[in-house]
Design an enzyme around this catalytic site. Structure first.
Site, short mmCIF file in Angstrom:
data_model
loop_
_atom_site.label_atom_id
_atom_site.label_comp_id
_atom_site.label_asym_id
_atom_site.label_seq_id
_atom_site.Cartn_x
_atom_site.Cartn_y
_atom_site.Cartn_z
N GLY A 100 0.85 -1.19 0.00
CA GLY A 100 0.00 0.00 0.00
C GLY A 100 0.88 1.23 0.00
CB SER B 209 -15.15 11.61 0.97
OG SER B 209 -14.36 12.64 1.51
NE ARG C 209 -12.32 10.81 9.40
CZ ARG C 209 -11.44 10.28 8.58
NH1 ARG C 209 -10.68 9.28 8.96
NH2 ARG C 209 -11.34 10.73 7.35
CD GLU D 272 -5.50 1.05 9.00
OE1 GLU D 272 -5.47 1.06 7.75
OE2 GLU D 272 -6.51 0.78 9.66
CG LEU E 103 -4.40 9.13 2.13
CD1 LEU E 103 -5.00 9.89 0.95
CD2 LEU E 103 -4.29 7.66 1.77
#
Lengths: 254, 217, 636
Positions: C41, C283, C329, C424, C440
């Site tokens: 990744g 998103s 979040r 991650e 990212l």
């Protein structure tokens, strides 16, 4: 569920690369229209597994239309009947009760079948390795805003860069040509100023490997554009042709 | 030479050669139709045109070049088709054309039919012994076309030619790398018009000879 | 024991000083070292490319048919950097500050500062690689504000930022493949790590096509295998995302840090039925223009468009007037759960809330909204069959990201020397909650700009005995892995792998999800061992070992989730506070906000495996906050 669908599936089963395959019939019952196509296959597979039968092997991962893993032809159409949609985002509400669905793998000599609906697409990786990059050694980059890029070019580059490398273009093309895939990458990179430095070598090398891998020739039928889940345009193939002509005319060593 | 082989051996190179050789023949067809329309003006005009052509010193070299170009086109078409069939490998059990139209899918078929037609065409006219005819080439043409089966065969082949050209002409632009959201639709319409003009133009002559002039002078 | 190796002194000089202090490997010697990079990744591919550019010999492994399919590709929103191009007051310091605060003071300050520092280089690097970031008409890079940030520091490529960044890293890596510096090994699943003399020296992988076990030796192993969100079965992770590689390293001695920190993303498409196989994220950028609401009255069953404003509860705007719909979040997710628990959830299941664009469309026109979010709206319509330009979207939180992971020091090396953990898969930079557009950033920071230095430092400083894959340690590991595979195939039970996975997921979601309590966590600890036992008695694994066998692959991963779940619940039970994504019902303020306990829990909890069924040992790495004073987060 009252509005569940009952479907007849004819699915390509093939044990491995060297054995022969064939279509096998299955029935699934009470499929919710809210299911995705792959969830419908999950349902079938779970049933097979609990009966100790081998489930249908198929590739899938993100299930949100971006990883490019899923790859199956449904009733002759790569990724199924809905335009601009990968099969993982195709939903069963698109089908009617009693439908017969023929599910096959991508078929191309450059994409050998490994098992059932799983094909080997490493040919695409080899094409990218041949030149589908801009050499920018880590650490050597100037400031991100050092080079202005017209918005229009950035947008066109992004349109092309949206390719997910699924191979539907190859599957759809009557010639199993990979031109749309190659064109998307060549366009993405050649539209940007950073990509122009290596543009000539890139296009010649990528096309060379594309040919070596055994993909067919583009005959401008446009089937790829129609089936591309990311709706990448054949305008990019024209750009690839242009880049290739420029490079071939100017190259000193061919 | 290595540059030529670069074009002959790469997929895009072959595509360019197909486009260039095809384009030459499209131009030829335009010229051929313009000349042939003099048939409508009567024997003198038509025979004068034929005479003018055959008296050109460069005729033979041009014919040779055209033949080479045509044979290249045919050779590449066959080779490309074989390559493409191999590239597919196993065929799909369930076929669907995926948006590609008939013309684009059948280029090899229409192309080979046209090639066959060209042989028939040359045998009947260029090598059909028109010198012995009273009204020379004009007479031969009018005579041949009074045979309904002959005229019908021509009509059929012109249909095939039309199908070939519909895809071919606009395809040349794509192959040369000219695709633009505004101009391409226009190019496609012009290509279609040109294909229609060529096919109907060529088809009109036998019809005219057979049904309107009834073979008369 | 847990030495973070974080440099002391002024934080803004610490990375520079540290880099200077790292020993260098002689350029001529680099090619003699081989590094195994597991996972391709953002973190793995960027590390593989950068290490190869430096001259190391790299082997890169991925479970997909192509490295380009790693799940980084699905990240939509963007990537943060402290460029301050919009001149709105951003700086490295502010990005650092926001990330520490957003992580609820549970991240290591020095790591976060470094992350903010290199964020700018990432943008430069990616632009140079041809990542088609959004641009202004001027031709300069465009930015947007994202997920709670009050400055516009997010760079994006439509809704496909992760895809474009990953393709950039993938292409850089493929260029090295062409040069022979990276050997690419796709369709390989790492089954275990080989530890020799206390150092990570190799891995055993299963070739997913032939089923053969394969051995690889190296001088360092880089794990970039993502998070463990799929423990919950339903998550926004890709189907193949798993904890296996990290878990097997944990079982060989690597500590697992903060496994209870899971991020529940507030804007996902709600579950539509029991057939659901995964959840799709919308998103978070949607919250810039969409307004979140539910009906004020639980019995209000009118269609959304028929409910007038005075009967709507824009609960985020009401509860958090200064941040409104842009709260972080964890806060947004819990607020959604609260209104659904209150019976005011919408949709058939009552488990969703509205995200409404009516006002934005009225203000900006449908065209402008389409330009910004067209692909997201399109995706939503594809999945739900509803047109979000006409009716409000329905959203619900879903497991999205895991902040916990293998413990690493400042060099991103785990407590197993030679095992580096990136992206991650490590625990390092996000504390208890990750800010939007920071995953990212971290993945690429680790891969491009941190690990290439620190791995060099390790190799230059370490004397490794030469070995190859015939070493007995490889034989042992290989045998163990083969035994487990055989064991799975021999169970010959009746229940499908997914069925077990679903049950585990349900258990975790209900008891170790958005809200946790002592009772619920004890329930998990009670039930998981039984479920695991059941699995090993009754799972149906069809097919054989020596072939492509997707059931066997899944079974191995679920077996590991069934072990991992325990340490996740135990960590959550032990952490007697609420912080970030970890919300303990016992620890909340009167208004229902998370209440941290800095006196007792301002530390990283790193767990040491002590054998299955045994209680793992807890190691604590204390966290100090010298630069960002500890305060209670407030988004009011």
């Amino acid at each position: 569920m009252t509005n569940g669908l009952n479907l007849k599936l004819k699915i390509w089963r093939q044990k491995n690369q060297s054995s022969d395959g064939q279509l096998k019939d299955y029935h699934v019952k009470d499929i919710s229209p809210d299911m995705s196509f792959l969830e419908m296959l999950d349902t079938l597979n779970e049933e097979l597994e609990s009966n100790g039968e081998e489930p249908v092997a198929f590739e899938h991962d993100c299930r949100e239309g971006i990883c490019g893993s899923c790859s199956m032809v449904v009733n002759g159409k790569p990724h199924g009947p809905e335009r601009g949609t990968t099969v993982c985002q195709l939903h069963m509400r698109r089908f009617s009760d009693g439908d017969t669905l023929v599910i096959e793998p991508w078929r191309a000599k450059a994409f050998p079948i490994i098992k059932d609906l799983v094909v080997e697409r490493s040919a695409f990786d080899r094409i990218i390795a041949a030149g589908g990059f801009i050499t920018a050694r880590t650490g050597s980059a100037p400031d991100g805003n050092a080079v202005q890029i017209p918005k229009e070019h950035a947008e066109l580059a992004m349109d092309a860069a949206a390719c997910i490398g699924c191979g539907a273009c190859v599957a759809a093309c009557k010639n199993a040509s990979a031109m749309l895939f190659v064109a998307a990458k060549v366009s993405h990179l050649s539209l940007l100023p950073q990509g122009k430095v290596e543009a000539r070598k890139r296009v010649l090398d990528m096309v060379k490997v594309m040919d070596q891998e055994g993909f067919g020739n583009c005959t401008n039928t446009q089937a790829c554009e129609v089936e591309c889940p990311k709706e990448i345009k054949i305008e990019n193939i024209a750009r690839l042709n242009r880049e290739w002509i420029k490079a071939s005319a100017a190259a000193r060593d061919v | 030479m290595s540059r030529l082989s670069h074009f002959f051996t790469t997929s895009i190179g072959q595509k360019q050669l197909m486009a260039i050789t095809g384009l030459v023949w499209v131009l030829f067809l335009i010229g051929h139709l313009s000349g042939n329309l003099s048939l409508l003006l009567g024997p003198e005009a038509f025979n004068a045109y034929a005479e003018f052509l055959s008296s050109q010193p460069l005729l033979i070299p041009v014919e040779i070049v055209l033949s080479i170009i045509l044979l290249t086109h045919v050779f590449l078409a066959i080779r490309i088709t074989i390559q493409n069939r191999t590239a597919r490998g196993t065929k799909y059990m369930h076929k669907d054309a995926s948006g590609a139209n008939f013309a684009s899918r059948s280029m090899i078929l229409t192309g080979l039919l046209i090639f066959a037609f060209m042989i028939i065409h040359l045998m009947n006219f260029k090598f059909g012994g028109y010198e012995d005819h009273d009204l020379k080439l004009y007479g031969l043409v009018m005579e041949k076309f009074t045979h309904p089966e002959f005229s019908l065969m021509y009509l059929g082949f012109m249909l095939v030619l039309g199908a070939h050209l519909v895809h071919a002409i606009q395809s040349v632009f794509q192959t040369f790398g000219w695709n633009h959201p505004i101009y391409t639709p226009l190019i496609k319409r012009i290509s279609l018009a040109l294909a229609l003009i060529l096919a109907t133009g060529f088809a009109y002559l036998p019809l005219w000879a057979w049904l309107i002039k009834k073979g008369g002078v | 024991m847990l030495e973070s190796h974080a440099p002391t002194g002024p934080i803004d000089k610490s990375w520079d000083n540290h880099r200077f202090n790292l020993k260098l490997v002689n350029p001529a010697n680099k090619r003699k070292y081989s590094v195994l990079v597991v996972g391709t990744g953002l973190a793995g591919a960027s590390a593989a490319a950068s290490l190869a550019e430096l001259g190391y010999h790299v082997k890169a492994f991925c479970i997909h048919d192509s490295p380009r399919r790693a799940h980084s590709i699905a990240a939509q929103g963007g990537i943060n950097a402290a460029k301050n191009y919009p001149n709105d007051g951003d700086s490295i310091w502010r990005l650092f500050y926001d990330t520490v605060k957003g992580g609820d003071y549970r991240a290591r300050e020095a790591n976060v500062y470094r992350l903010a520092q290199v964020s700018n280089h990432i943008i430069d690097q990616c632009v140079s690689q041809g990542v088609p970031f959004a641009r202004e008409y001027s031709g300069y890079l465009a930015n947007r504000s994202f997920g709670g940030a009050q400055v516009s520091r997010t760079f994006y490529a439509r809704g496909q930022t992760g895809q474009q960044l990953l393709l950039g890293a993938y292409q850089a890596m493929m260029a090295q493949v062409q040069k022979g510096k990276v050997e690419l090994l796709p369709r390989r699943e790492m089954m275990d790590i080989v530890v020799v003399d206390g150092a990570a020296r190799g891995i055993v992988t299963r070739n997913l096509v032939t089923g053969k076990m394969e051995r690889f030796d190296g001088d360092a192993v880089v794990l970039a295998t993502g998070g463990y969100g799929n423990a919950f079965f339903l998550s926004t992770n890709a189907k193949a995302s798993n904890v296996t590689a990290a878990w097997r390293c944990h079982k060989r001695g690597a500590f697992f840090a903060n496994p209870c920190y899971t991020q529940i993303h507030p804007t996902c498409i709600p579950v539509s039925g029991s057939h659901q196989s995964k959840l799709t994220l919308m998103s978070e950028s949607l919250r810039n223009d969409g307004r979140v609401w539910v009906p004020k009255d639980p019995s209000d069953k009118r269609a959304a468009s028929d409910i007038p404003d005075q009967d709507r509860d824009y609960y985020l705007e009401r509860r958090y007037p200064s941040f409104g719909n842009l709260v972080p979040r964890d806060v947004a997710s819990r607020a959604a759960k609260a209104v659904c628990d209150d019976g005011r959830g919408v949709g058939n299941s009552g488990l969703s809330v509205y995200l409404d664009f009516r006002d934005a469309i009225k203000r900006d026109s449908e065209d402008l909204i389409r330009e910004k979010y067209g692909n997201l709206f399109h995706m939503y319509e594809k999945i739900t069959g509803e047109n979000p330009y006409k009716v409000p979207m329905r959203i619900f939180p879903a497991v999205h990201y895991t902040m916990g992971g293998l413990w690493v020091d400042y060099n991103l090396m785990s407590n197993l020397p030679g095992l580096f953990v990136l992206g991650e898969a490590n625990f390092s930079d996000h504390g208890a909650n990750r800010l939007g557009a920071s995953a990212l950033m971290q993945g690429l920071a680790d891969g491009y700009f941190v690990a290439p230095y620190t791995i060099g430092g390790y190799l230059a400083n370490t004397k490794l005995a030469p070995l190859d894959t015939t070493h007995p340690a490889f034989d042992d590991v290989n045998r163990e892995v083969e035994n487990q595979t055989q064991k799975l195939l021999n169970v010959d039970g009746k229940r499908t792998v997914d069925d077990f996975h679903r049950e585990l997921g349900r258990l975790l979601w209900d008891n170790c999800g958005m809200a946790r309590s002592q009772a619920s966590l004890k329930k998990v600890l009670d039930e998981v061992p039984a479920l695991r036992e059941n699995f090993w008695r009754d799972v149906s694994v069809t097919g054989s070992e020596g072939e492509l066998n997707q059931v066997l692959e899944r079974a191995g991963r679920v077996a590991d989730f069934l072990e991992f779940a325990e340490v996740m619940a135990r960590d959550a039970l032990t952490r007697e506070e609420s912080c970030g994504g970890h919300f303990r019902e016992e620890h909340q303020t009167k208004e229902g906000e998370a209440k941290r306990n800095d006196d007792d829990f301002c530390h990283v909890a790193a767990w040491e495996f002590k054998g299955l069924g045994n209680t793992p040992t807890l190691h604590k790495e204390p966290l100090t906050f010298d630069n960002v004073p500890l305060t209670q987060r407030s988004y009011k």
